[in-house]
Design an enzyme around this catalytic site. Structure first.
Site, PDB file in Angstrom:
ATOM      1  N   THR A  80      -2.384   8.033 -14.176  1.00 39.76           N
ATOM      2  CA  THR A  80      -3.740   7.629 -13.809  1.00 39.76           C
ATOM      3  C   THR A  80      -4.246   6.809 -14.983  1.00 39.76           C
ATOM      4  O   THR A  80      -4.215   7.281 -16.117  1.00 39.76           O
ATOM      5  CB  THR A  80      -4.652   8.853 -13.599  1.00 39.76           C
ATOM      6  OG1 THR A  80      -4.073   9.705 -12.605  1.00 39.76           O
ATOM      7  CG2 THR A  80      -6.041   8.429 -13.154  1.00 39.76           C
TER       8      THR A  80
ATOM      9  N   GLU B 232      -4.815   0.247   2.577  1.00 36.74           N
ATOM     10  CA  GLU B 232      -5.838  -0.282   3.473  1.00 36.74           C
ATOM     11  C   GLU B 232      -5.799  -1.805   3.564  1.00 36.74           C
ATOM     12  O   GLU B 232      -5.950  -2.378   4.651  1.00 36.74           O
ATOM     13  CB  GLU B 232      -7.232   0.150   2.989  1.00 36.74           C
ATOM     14  CG  GLU B 232      -7.463   1.649   3.028  1.00 36.74           C
ATOM     15  CD  GLU B 232      -8.646   2.041   2.163  1.00 36.74           C
ATOM     16  OE1 GLU B 232      -8.434   2.280   0.957  1.00 36.74           O
ATOM     17  OE2 GLU B 232      -9.772   2.089   2.678  1.00 36.74           O
TER      18      GLU B 232
ATOM     19  N   GLN C 265       3.512  11.265  -0.998  1.00 37.53           N
ATOM     20  CA  GLN C 265       2.281  11.925  -0.550  1.00 37.53           C
ATOM     21  C   GLN C 265       2.392  12.367   0.907  1.00 37.53           C
ATOM     22  O   GLN C 265       2.011  13.475   1.272  1.00 37.53           O
ATOM     23  CB  GLN C 265       1.115  10.941  -0.724  1.00 37.53           C
ATOM     24  CG  GLN C 265      -0.252  11.506  -0.370  1.00 37.53           C
ATOM     25  CD  GLN C 265      -1.365  10.483  -0.603  1.00 37.53           C
ATOM     26  OE1 GLN C 265      -1.132   9.356  -1.026  1.00 37.53           O
ATOM     27  NE2 GLN C 265      -2.591  10.889  -0.329  1.00 37.53           N
TER      28      GLN C 265
ATOM     29  N   ARG D 236       2.711   6.688  -1.841  1.00 33.63           N
ATOM     30  CA  ARG D 236       2.321   7.030  -0.466  1.00 33.63           C
ATOM     31  C   ARG D 236       3.411   7.772   0.299  1.00 33.63           C
ATOM     32  O   ARG D 236       3.114   8.636   1.126  1.00 33.63           O
ATOM     33  CB  ARG D 236       1.945   5.768   0.310  1.00 33.63           C
ATOM     34  CG  ARG D 236       0.767   5.005  -0.257  1.00 33.63           C
ATOM     35  CD  ARG D 236      -0.503   5.816  -0.210  1.00 33.63           C
ATOM     36  NE  ARG D 236      -1.625   5.064  -0.769  1.00 33.63           N
ATOM     37  CZ  ARG D 236      -2.737   5.627  -1.210  1.00 33.63           C
ATOM     38  NH1 ARG D 236      -2.873   6.949  -1.173  1.00 33.63           N
ATOM     39  NH2 ARG D 236      -3.703   4.897  -1.712  1.00 33.63           N
TER      40      ARG D 236
ATOM     41  N   GLU E  80      -5.284   2.883  -6.473  1.00 29.66           N
ATOM     42  CA  GLU E  80      -6.568   3.236  -5.871  1.00 29.66           C
ATOM     43  C   GLU E  80      -7.670   2.807  -6.825  1.00 29.66           C
ATOM     44  O   GLU E  80      -7.700   3.231  -7.981  1.00 29.66           O
ATOM     45  CB  GLU E  80      -6.644   4.741  -5.570  1.00 29.66           C
ATOM     46  CG  GLU E  80      -5.729   5.127  -4.405  1.00 29.66           C
ATOM     47  CD  GLU E  80      -5.927   6.549  -3.905  1.00 29.66           C
ATOM     48  OE1 GLU E  80      -6.523   7.366  -4.643  1.00 29.66           O
ATOM     49  OE2 GLU E  80      -5.489   6.845  -2.776  1.00 29.66           O
TER      50      GLU E  80
ATOM     51  N   LYS F 188       0.541  11.938  -7.069  1.00 28.92           N
ATOM     52  CA  LYS F 188      -0.612  11.473  -7.840  1.00 28.92           C
ATOM     53  C   LYS F 188      -0.511  11.826  -9.326  1.00 28.92           C
ATOM     54  O   LYS F 188      -1.403  11.478 -10.082  1.00 28.92           O
ATOM     55  CB  LYS F 188      -1.891  12.144  -7.300  1.00 28.92           C
ATOM     56  CG  LYS F 188      -2.169  11.883  -5.834  1.00 28.92           C
ATOM     57  CD  LYS F 188      -2.856  10.560  -5.642  1.00 28.92           C
ATOM     58  CE  LYS F 188      -3.392  10.428  -4.229  1.00 28.92           C
ATOM     59  NZ  LYS F 188      -4.188   9.219  -4.096  1.00 28.92           N
TER      60      LYS F 188
ATOM     61  N   HIS G 180     -13.251   4.576   2.975  1.00 28.81           N
ATOM     62  CA  HIS G 180     -11.844   4.859   2.657  1.00 28.81           C
ATOM     63  C   HIS G 180     -11.331   6.027   3.504  1.00 28.81           C
ATOM     64  O   HIS G 180     -10.246   5.943   4.105  1.00 28.81           O
ATOM     65  CB  HIS G 180     -11.706   5.187   1.167  1.00 28.81           C
ATOM     66  CG  HIS G 180     -10.338   5.651   0.773  1.00 28.81           C
ATOM     67  ND1 HIS G 180      -9.225   4.829   0.791  1.00 28.81           N
ATOM     68  CD2 HIS G 180      -9.894   6.869   0.366  1.00 28.81           C
ATOM     69  CE1 HIS G 180      -8.162   5.518   0.395  1.00 28.81           C
ATOM     70  NE2 HIS G 180      -8.532   6.758   0.139  1.00 28.81           N
TER      71      HIS G 180
ATOM     72  N   GLU H 182     -10.943   3.066  -8.421  1.00 25.59           N
ATOM     73  CA  GLU H 182     -11.898   4.156  -8.577  1.00 25.59           C
ATOM     74  C   GLU H 182     -12.693   3.967  -9.863  1.00 25.59           C
ATOM     75  O   GLU H 182     -12.355   3.145 -10.712  1.00 25.59           O
ATOM     76  CB  GLU H 182     -11.172   5.510  -8.647  1.00 25.59           C
ATOM     77  CG  GLU H 182     -10.256   5.763  -7.455  1.00 25.59           C
ATOM     78  CD  GLU H 182      -9.835   7.221  -7.298  1.00 25.59           C
ATOM     79  OE1 GLU H 182     -10.450   8.092  -7.960  1.00 25.59           O
ATOM     80  OE2 GLU H 182      -8.905   7.473  -6.519  1.00 25.59           O
TER      81      GLU H 182
ATOM     82  N   ASP I 223      -6.061   5.345  -9.765  1.00 26.77           N
ATOM     83  CA  ASP I 223      -5.312   6.538  -9.359  1.00 26.77           C
ATOM     84  C   ASP I 223      -4.042   6.080  -8.641  1.00 26.77           C
ATOM     85  O   ASP I 223      -3.982   6.012  -7.419  1.00 26.77           O
ATOM     86  CB  ASP I 223      -6.197   7.392  -8.435  1.00 26.77           C
ATOM     87  CG  ASP I 223      -5.472   8.619  -7.923  1.00 26.77           C
ATOM     88  OD1 ASP I 223      -4.537   9.084  -8.595  1.00 26.77           O
ATOM     89  OD2 ASP I 223      -5.848   9.108  -6.840  1.00 26.77           O
TER      90      ASP I 223
ATOM     91  N   ASP J 274     -10.330  14.604  -8.899  1.00 26.22           N
ATOM     92  CA  ASP J 274     -10.492  13.358  -8.163  1.00 26.22           C
ATOM     93  C   ASP J 274     -11.151  13.659  -6.816  1.00 26.22           C
ATOM     94  O   ASP J 274     -10.653  14.488  -6.051  1.00 26.22           O
ATOM     95  CB  ASP J 274      -9.123  12.699  -7.950  1.00 26.22           C
ATOM     96  CG  ASP J 274      -9.266  11.252  -7.500  1.00 26.22           C
ATOM     97  OD1 ASP J 274     -10.360  10.678  -7.659  1.00 26.22           O
ATOM     98  OD2 ASP J 274      -8.277  10.702  -6.989  1.00 26.22           O
TER      99      ASP J 274
HETATM  100 CA    CA Z   1      -7.673   9.029  -5.509  1.00 28.80          CA
END
Ligand code: CA
Length: 428
Positions: free
Chosen positions: A260, A374, A243, A240, A202, A256, A136, A204, A236, A129
């Site tokens: 996915t 975000e 993480q 948080r 996420e 993560k 971002h 993607e 993804d 990834d």
């Molecule tokens: Ca990602």
């Protein structure tokens, strides 16, 4: 062009110009096989292959379509991909009459899309990834380090990425269990173990690689594009809070690796070719190994982007699907050729069916941000839904749906959807 077989609704995301590849099972047979989709019909390529309709192409007797995954087909390379697409187009537009004139073959090969079960299209050996949206990276960096130090000094030199987990990549529709993990509150002395409280998505996209390169023999900017088979949507899923506590010093790990999600249909690069566009102007010229020697007209030395519209919807217990983000694949700072070239520049080998994802595709404006982190700006600006409900992060029962398409002149090349519903954590 003759009328395609079968009829394609005019608003379909799967017109003759798309012809994506996927793996499915039929109601009458359990063995997965490769198919393509035209309108609301899935075309069973195992049946066409068995009828000998690819025998006189470079595919010959390779029998790539009776496999349970696309890997063997991906392994054959660009010449075979082009030949298969040309043959399929001819069979489905009627210019090669062998399908149109054979009622039994049509009956065997064409299945209503509501009657098939889509499967994981690829046996993914390795999954990487990237982090290729500068918007971002800037947003996340601003939240955690302030706008002055938002971007790390390496950002505009290296297509940053991490090695992800292939075993937990799942097809669209697979429920996603909220993970448990170790987190530490800001003021706490010791961490605790429990359900993730800050679950995020996420937005993607990812591409699958073709035959690949031998260990120790890097790809180059001039041959990397030939190794890109096709693209899918990627979610993804990210924890948080997990993480935040675990990522120093080696980057994302368990935050993560719990799920996915990818879309079912792999759209070949040939279908996307009309939507190639210039990549964003880089802040400074990249190093030589990330530059093409002879860029095509309209493209910079870093390769090209694709104009792919992206949309994220959130569905809750109280709310119908509600669009919370609109973005575009063209916003990425690094191109797929640069990602792939950089990835192999150490000598790392790619194999057919490796998945390389883009990183969160945030655009320049707040409505184009590609994650809850975000969109709700670290929980300070909750997303307001039509029912009045608010979201800072995802709750149990929420369904996240991503869609993507290229808008042509009178037609649309779609990726279908990338969907997942959040299940409560096991000990909740
Ligand atoms: Ca990602």
């Amino acid at each position: 062009m003759a009328r395609p077989i079968p009829d394609v609704p005019s608003d379909s995301e799967f017109p003759l110009q798309n012809l994506p590849y996927g793996v499915f099972t039929r109601p009458d047979e359990e063995t997965p096989r490769v198919g393509t989709r035209l309108g609301d019909t899935v075309v069973d390529l195992k049946v066409l292959e068995h009828a000998g309709l690819f025998r006189d192409t470079p595919l010959g007797e390779t029998h790539v379509f009776c496999k349970r995954s696309l890997n063997k087909f991906m392994q054959t390379g660009r010449t075979c991909w082009d030949a298969a697409r040309a043959r399929l187009t001819a069979l489905l537009d009627g210019s090669d009459a062998r399908l149109a004139d054979d009622a039994d073959l049509r009956k065997a090969a064409l299945v209503d899309c509501d009657r098939v079960t889509m499967q994981m299209p690829v046996e993914i050996g390795d999954y990487t990834d990237f982090y290729s949206s500068k918007h971002h990276a800037f947003n996340v960096g601003t939240m955690f380090r302030g706008p002055q130090n938002a971007l790390m000094p390496n950002y505009t030199w290296i297509p940053v990425g991490y090695h992800g987990r292939a075993s937990s990549v799942v097809p669209s529709g697979t429920p996603v269990r909220r993970p448990c993990g170790q987190t530490r509150a800001d003021e706490a002395e010791a961490p605790t173990f429990g359900p993730c409280r800050l679950l995020d998505f996420e937005l993607e996209m990812g591409f699958f690689t073709g035959p690949g390169n031998p260990l120790g023999a890097p790809l180059t900017m001039d041959n990397a594009a030939d190794q890109i088979f096709g693209m899918v949507l990627v979610n993804d899923w990210s924890a948080r809070d997990i993480q935040k506590w675990e990522y120093v010093p080696l980057g994302p790990f368990l935050a993560k690796n719990f799920a996915t999600t990818i879309s079912h249909w792999v759209v070949p690069m040939a279908a996307l070719a009309p939507f190639r566009c210039a990549a964003p102007e880089p802040d400074h010229p990249p190093l030589d190994y990330l530059r093409q020697s002879d860029p095509p007209e309209g493209c910079g030395p870093g390769g090209w982007a694709y104009d792919i519209e992206l949309e994220v919807s959130l569905q809750t217990a109280e709310d119908d699907p509600f669009v919370i983000s609109r973005s575009n694949f063209r916003h990425l700072y690094w191109t797929m050729q640069q990602q792939l070239t950089h990835h192999t520049s150490s000598g790392c080998n790619m194999r057919a069916g490796d998945l390389l994802a883009s990183g969160t595709i945030s655009g320049p404006t707040p409505e184009s941000f590609g994650s809850m982190l975000e969109l709700a700006w670290r929980g300070t600006k909750p997303i307001r839904l039509p029912s009045g409900a608010e979201r800072k992060f995802l709750q149990d029962g929420d369904t996240l749906v991503m869609r993507g398409w290229c808008q042509g002149d009178g037609y649309r090349i779609g990726f279908g959807e990338c969907r997942g519903t959040v299940l409560a954590a096991l000990d909740a």
